[in-house]
Design a protein around this motif. Structure first.
Motif, PDB file in Angstrom:
ATOM      1  N   PRO A   1       0.833  -1.224   0.000  1.00 49.74           N
ATOM      2  CA  PRO A   1       0.000   0.000   0.000  1.00 49.74           C
ATOM      3  C   PRO A   1       0.860   1.264   0.000  1.00 49.74           C
ATOM      4  O   PRO A   1       0.910   2.006   0.985  1.00 49.74           O
ATOM      5  CB  PRO A   1      -0.814  -0.144   1.284  1.00 49.74           C
ATOM      6  N   PHE A   2       1.526   1.516  -1.102  1.00 48.41           N
ATOM      7  CA  PHE A   2       2.464   2.646  -1.153  1.00 48.41           C
ATOM      8  C   PHE A   2       1.754   3.974  -0.971  1.00 48.41           C
ATOM      9  O   PHE A   2       2.316   4.911  -0.385  1.00 48.41           O
ATOM     10  CB  PHE A   2       3.225   2.632  -2.485  1.00 48.41           C
ATOM     11  N   LEU A   3       0.530   4.093  -1.483  1.00 42.69           N
ATOM     12  CA  LEU A   3      -0.204   5.348  -1.336  1.00 42.69           C
ATOM     13  C   LEU A   3      -0.456   5.655   0.132  1.00 42.69           C
ATOM     14  O   LEU A   3      -0.394   6.822   0.553  1.00 42.69           O
ATOM     15  CB  LEU A   3      -1.521   5.283  -2.114  1.00 42.69           C
ATOM     16  N   ARG A   4      -0.716   4.652   0.940  1.00 44.58           N
ATOM     17  CA  ARG A   4      -0.893   4.874   2.377  1.00 44.58           C
ATOM     18  C   ARG A   4       0.424   5.281   3.022  1.00 44.58           C
ATOM     19  O   ARG A   4       0.454   6.143   3.913  1.00 44.58           O
ATOM     20  CB  ARG A   4      -1.446   3.610   3.039  1.00 44.58           C
ATOM     21  N   PHE A   5       1.524   4.682   2.579  1.00 48.50           N
ATOM     22  CA  PHE A   5       2.830   5.110   3.081  1.00 48.50           C
ATOM     23  C   PHE A   5       3.099   6.570   2.726  1.00 48.50           C
ATOM     24  O   PHE A   5       3.694   7.313   3.506  1.00 48.50           O
ATOM     25  CB  PHE A   5       3.931   4.228   2.489  1.00 48.50           C
TER      26      PHE A   5
ATOM     27  N   PHE B   1       5.057   2.612  19.494  1.00 50.89           N
ATOM     28  CA  PHE B   1       5.601   1.925  18.318  1.00 50.89           C
ATOM     29  C   PHE B   1       4.563   1.901  17.198  1.00 50.89           C
ATOM     30  O   PHE B   1       3.395   1.583  17.409  1.00 50.89           O
ATOM     31  CB  PHE B   1       6.015   0.504  18.683  1.00 50.89           C
ATOM     32  N   ASP B   2       5.005   2.264  15.998  1.00 48.14           N
ATOM     33  CA  ASP B   2       4.169   2.246  14.799  1.00 48.14           C
ATOM     34  C   ASP B   2       2.953   3.177  14.933  1.00 48.14           C
ATOM     35  O   ASP B   2       1.832   2.832  14.551  1.00 48.14           O
ATOM     36  CB  ASP B   2       3.704   0.822  14.491  1.00 48.14           C
TER      37      ASP B   2
ATOM     38  N   LEU C   1      11.186   1.943  14.081  1.00 50.18           N
ATOM     39  CA  LEU C   1      10.103   2.301  14.999  1.00 50.18           C
ATOM     40  C   LEU C   1       8.712   2.191  14.378  1.00 50.18           C
ATOM     41  O   LEU C   1       7.736   2.597  14.995  1.00 50.18           O
ATOM     42  CB  LEU C   1      10.323   3.722  15.524  1.00 50.18           C
ATOM     43  N   THR C   2       8.620   1.702  13.161  1.00 50.10           N
ATOM     44  CA  THR C   2       7.309   1.484  12.539  1.00 50.10           C
ATOM     45  C   THR C   2       7.268   0.083  11.946  1.00 50.10           C
ATOM     46  O   THR C   2       8.307  -0.518  11.659  1.00 50.10           O
ATOM     47  CB  THR C   2       7.014   2.514  11.428  1.00 50.10           C
ATOM     48  N   SER C   3       6.058  -0.386  11.748  1.00 55.33           N
ATOM     49  CA  SER C   3       5.881  -1.710  11.159  1.00 55.33           C
ATOM     50  C   SER C   3       5.021  -1.649   9.908  1.00 55.33           C
ATOM     51  O   SER C   3       5.435  -2.072   8.837  1.00 55.33           O
ATOM     52  CB  SER C   3       5.246  -2.655  12.179  1.00 55.33           C
TER      53      SER C   3
END
Length: 305
Positions: free
Chosen positions: A95-99, A165-166, A246-248
């Motif tokens: 989901p690159f758009l969400r990233f 976290f995340d 620090l993110t997943s």
């Protein structure tokens, strides 16, 4: 006595013209040499420009290549926008758009918080000096210079225990290590360049110190605010280590998400190149939007101790 002096000056002018004609002085040959030197300098500048832009051009070529022609070294291929459609459409299960949206939220939030805290701090450090103030400012600057890997392990443990976290809040908070020292140190020099008499006049007119800051000092450093906002946004947007550790998934940014296309049995370099070029758009648009402030802001003031 005037006639001999006039004759001497005329003979000197004639000698100068003759030297220019026979090549022993600043005549045509001198102008020609300067012209050739100018052409060589322009050619060197154009060559460096092409060299600097070649990686971007190569990424553009990769992003336009179809998958079956990806590993060809030739520039002759059938261009396609399929890579961009795959990246923006969530192809390959990524989901690159969400990233991309995550990066916008995190970067804008980090810059806004840095400006909210950093502008008053920069103003105070420029106007009031006390014992240990320089040590305090150097300590703040050391957060920017320190390698991120030196603090990432304790931060990871703290974020796990605090539930950060995340999350957006966690990312905005940790990016203050990157953006806040930059804002404080750069804006400190802008406020130091302002004459204190302007604020003293406002205080005599009945303004409080807070009103003098917001109504007098802050409007005068708008170009600096624009410049430092762009720089802080770029540093926050391009940060890689903090989002990587620090993110997943929920708060992952484009810098980490673009690498997701390199996984699998066959790396998809065309998708990675398309994702990287898409991620360049927000900083570029921001720079074009505040261009008139940026030029003045980067040339006004300098980092001072």
């Amino acid at each position: 006595m005037r006639e001999p002096e006039r004759d001497v000056r005329e003979r000197e002018r004639e000698a100068g013209r003759g030297a220019g004609r026979d090549g022993r002085g600043p005549g045509r040959d001198g102008r020609g040499a300067r012209r050739v030197a100018g052409w060589l300098a322009d050619a060197a500048l154009v060559g460096y420009f092409v060299f600097a832009l070649f990686p971007i051009a190569w990424m553009l070529v990769l992003s336009l290549k179809p998958a079956d022609q990806l590993f060809s070294t030739y520039f002759s291929f059938t261009p396609t926008l399929g890579s961009y459609r795959t990246v923006l459409g969530g192809g390959e299960g990524i989901p690159f758009l969400r990233f991309f949206v995550n990066s916008l939220v995190v970067s804008v939030g980090a810059v806004a918080l840095s400006l909210l805290v950093g502008l008053p701090a920069a103003y105070a450090s420029a106007r009031w000096r006390f014992k240990g103030s320089e040590n305090l400012m150097f300590t703040l600057l050391s957060f920017r210079f320190a390698p991120e890997l030196t603090v990432i392990i304790p931060l990871f443990v703290l974020y796990q225990r605090l539930g950060l976290f995340d999350t957006y809040v966690g990312m905005i908070w940790v990016l203050q290590l990157v953006t806040l020292p930059l804002v404080v140190w750069i804006m400190r020099s802008y406020f130091a360049d302002l004459t204190p008499e302007l604020e003293q006049a406002a205080l005599l007119d009945g303004y409080s110190r807070t009103q003098a800051f917001f109504r007098v000092a802050l409007p005068l450093v708008k170009p600096g605010v624009a410049a430092v906002s762009l720089l802080a946004f770029i540093f926050a947007w391009n940060n890689f280590v903090f989002p990587l550790i620090l993110t997943s998934n929920e708060a992952q940014t484009v810098t980490v998400g673009a690498l997701s296309f390199l996984g699998g049995d066959r790396p998809k370099y065309n998708l990675t190149a398309a994702a990287a070029l898409v991620s360049v758009v927000p900083p570029l648009l921001l720079a074009l939007t505040i261009q008139r402030y940026l030029v003045r802001g980067l040339s006004f003031g300098a980092v001072k101790s």
